[in-house]
Design a protein around this motif. Sequence first.
Motif, PDB file in Angstrom:
ATOM      1  N   HIS A 430       2.475   4.146   5.982  1.00  0.00           N
ATOM      2  CA  HIS A 430       3.355   3.169   6.626  1.00  0.00           C
ATOM      3  C   HIS A 430       2.553   2.158   7.439  1.00  0.00           C
ATOM      4  N   SER A 431       1.558   2.666   8.152  1.00  0.00           N
ATOM      5  CA  SER A 431       0.830   1.729   9.013  1.00  0.00           C
ATOM      6  C   SER A 431      -0.012   0.762   8.168  1.00  0.00           C
ATOM      7  N   ILE A 432      -0.534   1.243   7.048  1.00  0.00           N
ATOM      8  CA  ILE A 432      -1.288   0.321   6.175  1.00  0.00           C
ATOM      9  C   ILE A 432      -0.355  -0.749   5.631  1.00  0.00           C
ATOM     10  N   GLU A 433       0.808  -0.294   5.263  1.00  0.00           N
ATOM     11  CA  GLU A 433       1.771  -1.227   4.701  1.00  0.00           C
ATOM     12  C   GLU A 433       2.072  -2.342   5.714  1.00  0.00           C
ATOM     13  N   VAL A 535       3.471   0.004  -1.569  1.00  0.00           N
ATOM     14  CA  VAL A 535       4.802  -0.612  -1.600  1.00  0.00           C
ATOM     15  C   VAL A 535       5.484  -0.309  -2.936  1.00  0.00           C
ATOM     16  N   GLY A 536       4.727  -0.452  -4.006  1.00  0.00           N
ATOM     17  CA  GLY A 536       5.306  -0.299  -5.336  1.00  0.00           C
ATOM     18  C   GLY A 536       5.744   1.127  -5.666  1.00  0.00           C
ATOM     19  N   SER A 537       5.191   2.108  -4.943  1.00  0.00           N
ATOM     20  CA  SER A 537       5.516   3.497  -5.297  1.00  0.00           C
ATOM     21  C   SER A 537       6.435   4.156  -4.270  1.00  0.00           C
ATOM     22  N   ALA A 538       6.967   3.335  -3.351  1.00  0.00           N
ATOM     23  CA  ALA A 538       7.741   3.901  -2.231  1.00  0.00           C
ATOM     24  C   ALA A 538       8.855   4.833  -2.698  1.00  0.00           C
ATOM     25  N   LYS A 539       9.468   4.496  -3.823  1.00  0.00           N
ATOM     26  CA  LYS A 539      10.653   5.267  -4.234  1.00  0.00           C
ATOM     27  C   LYS A 539      10.345   6.742  -4.510  1.00  0.00           C
ATOM     28  N   VAL A 540       9.112   7.043  -4.831  1.00  0.00           N
ATOM     29  CA  VAL A 540       8.814   8.416  -5.245  1.00  0.00           C
ATOM     30  C   VAL A 540       8.426   9.309  -4.063  1.00  0.00           C
ATOM     31  N   ARG A 541       8.219   8.676  -2.890  1.00  0.00           N
ATOM     32  CA  ARG A 541       7.800   9.464  -1.713  1.00  0.00           C
ATOM     33  C   ARG A 541       9.006  10.046  -1.005  1.00  0.00           C
TER      34      ARG A 541
END
Length: 736
Positions: A430-433, A535-541
């Motif tokens: 999250h912080s990197i994002e 960002v692109g893989s957020a849905k799988v987390r």
Amino acid sequence: MAVKFKNTMNSTRQRALSALESREAVAFKGREGKISDYFACNVFTLDKMEKYLSRDVFQKVKAAIEGGTRIDRSIADQVAEGMKIWAIERGATHYTHWFQPLNELTAEKHDAFLEPDMNGGSFESFNGSLLVQQEPDASSFPSGGLRNTFEARGYSAWDPSSPAFIMDRTLCIPSIFISYNGEALDFKTPLLRSMAAVDRAAVEVCSLFNKDVTRVVPNLGWEQEYFLVDEALFASRPDLMQTGRTLMGHTAAKDQQLDDHYWGAIPERVMRFMEEFEEEAYKLGVPIKTRHNEAAPNQFECAPKYEECNIAVDHNLLLMSVMRKIAPKHHLKVLFHEKPFAGVNGSGKHCNWSLSTDTGVNLLAPGKNPKSNIRFLAFFVCVLKAAADHGSLIMASVASQGNSHRLGGNEAPPAVLSVFTGATMDAMLHSIEKSISADKMTPESKTAIKLHIGKIPEIMFDNTDRNRTSPFAFTGNRFEFRAPGASSNCAMPMIVLNTAMADSLEQFKKDVDALEAKGEKKDVAVLKVIRKFIVGSAKVRFEGNGYSAEWLAEAAKRGLKAHTVTAEAFKEYLTKDSVALFTSHKVLSKAELEARYEIKTETLLKKIQIESRVIVDMASNHIIPTAIKYQNLLIDNVRGIKEIFPDKVEEYAAKEIETLAKIAALTNRINESAVAMTNIRKRLNKIESIPERALRYEQEVSPNMLSLRKCIDDLEMIVDDEFWPLVKYREILATL
Ligand code: ADP
Ligand code: MG
């Protein structure tokens, strides 16, 4: 000490229970000395090669194994000679190519070294061509249409990257199995291809950080769960014998509620069995490290130290056959079925997966400085992307008839893929994002980010929280895939993971290169792509409870597919995305994927068909006759009451009459279900398309089996215990 049973009756069940009266732990006197003294003594390891091969040949073989390259055909004769001498010295009389056809078992056909000479004498012979390639009659292995039976030729070819070993008195040569046209008819071929794919792509990504990495290998550490049941009880249950699981049986009043089995003291009989199979495994070089009782009664687990993926898969299959072989010596039967008993936990085969370099670095473990941590993050986000892009395929890779009874059962994750990263990594992502801007980055912010990333290891050590409800969890230096089933060949999920990872890594490198081409500094480009992948893989987390109903709803909202129907899951192999993934990395061709799809659906169909036949047979030949016997007893009783108390029947025989009505209703329903089952099967068998037929079997036959089972289990609660013909759950699951 086994629980002693005393019984005097003569039904199959009672005879089986009688066998337990004399059960004792079978003595096993293990080898003297340290395990390391005999570890891998039956394996043609590098140190043995060094002894049995000339210096020159040894160097060439070693280089080929370590570099993952082919062994020059010209030295095969010398390798074969060395291997033969070693094997014969250890008592081997035969040799075989040992391979993994698509039926989830291993195959071997033994040939003797013996060769008669023409003078009435004989000698032992083996040569390079026999070592390198054999031509087994392949017509009876599943090929999914890749090989017509009239063109039944298939080839097995030596896989030098997995060492040869001696089982019993046979030299086994790990091999791939391919068709005449070179199409893979096995698990090992695509596994090796997927390892090559991830190696290529990972080395490229490593080159962004330093140039010394020339090889990357995926590692696998599996955890094998299994059940043990007494062989006499096993043999008394036609369902266990024929399908590997119980198709009926009321849950015991006490099973795993008290958690008194998990990590409890290992029963003595089981301990002797474990010691014996582990000793065999050690001789074969399988580095077993862990053994313990699992959650369900009679359930256990063992796990080795992780190894390079290909060897780990071979070792898992080897161990399973060793366990099957040793169990009868202890009057035990080992069950690898994913769900042998309803109501208690099933068995999985967790696959711990990581990538390591020839420079000794685990790419999925945080490093010692900011630079190595950025590399770790790069690989980490590539895993996230692989899971986000190919989650349904990853889940499909573990779909099977057996596993469908286990997944989603509040003991194993649901059939939808999500990744648990743990609180530390979640916060970091999250912080990197937030902190990395998608466009501009100042030198100060760059330094700040690097410093921040540099702190990962300090906060992460001893801080890897566990989430047992996640199918795919980061556990500090590896990902643990918890969905694979206990009976399966874990090559399939490894093939998919390696290939999906290769794809992410390739994309990662391309994206960084593209940014660099636009004038971005390399380190900034890397950070930006990391952010993009996050960002692109957020849905799988997903960090929450994977067993909860809310998660399934949330997953659906996120567009993550939950495959609850196995026949549907298999379709993932043939989607446009999957075909593109596998073909672009040269892991499986479209024809090879279609073949696998066909084999998987056909296996599913056959398994349901067998189960439905077995349950109907047991209902008609075991359960109904028993119910009638008990019914007659009750009828006699009611008649007797009527004779003695003609006016009081309703009062004095009320309970019996009620039970008679219940039995009549249940047996009626059982008969109806049995008839319906045959009719459904007849109707569905007219469907030409196997996948369609498999799907309809799953949707119509399986539910009918469940309702049939419910009636039988209800009867079990009513009928006199002495009459009941089948060994009960409380007996099978409490007698070791
Ligand atoms: P747990 O039950 O806590 O998950 P186990 O000890 O039962 O742990 O099993 C852990 C498995 O993970 C073992 O097979 C172990 O070798 C494996 N493992 C440990 N480190 C790695 C790694 N870096 N890569 C792959 N597998 C690993
Ligand atoms: Mg575990």
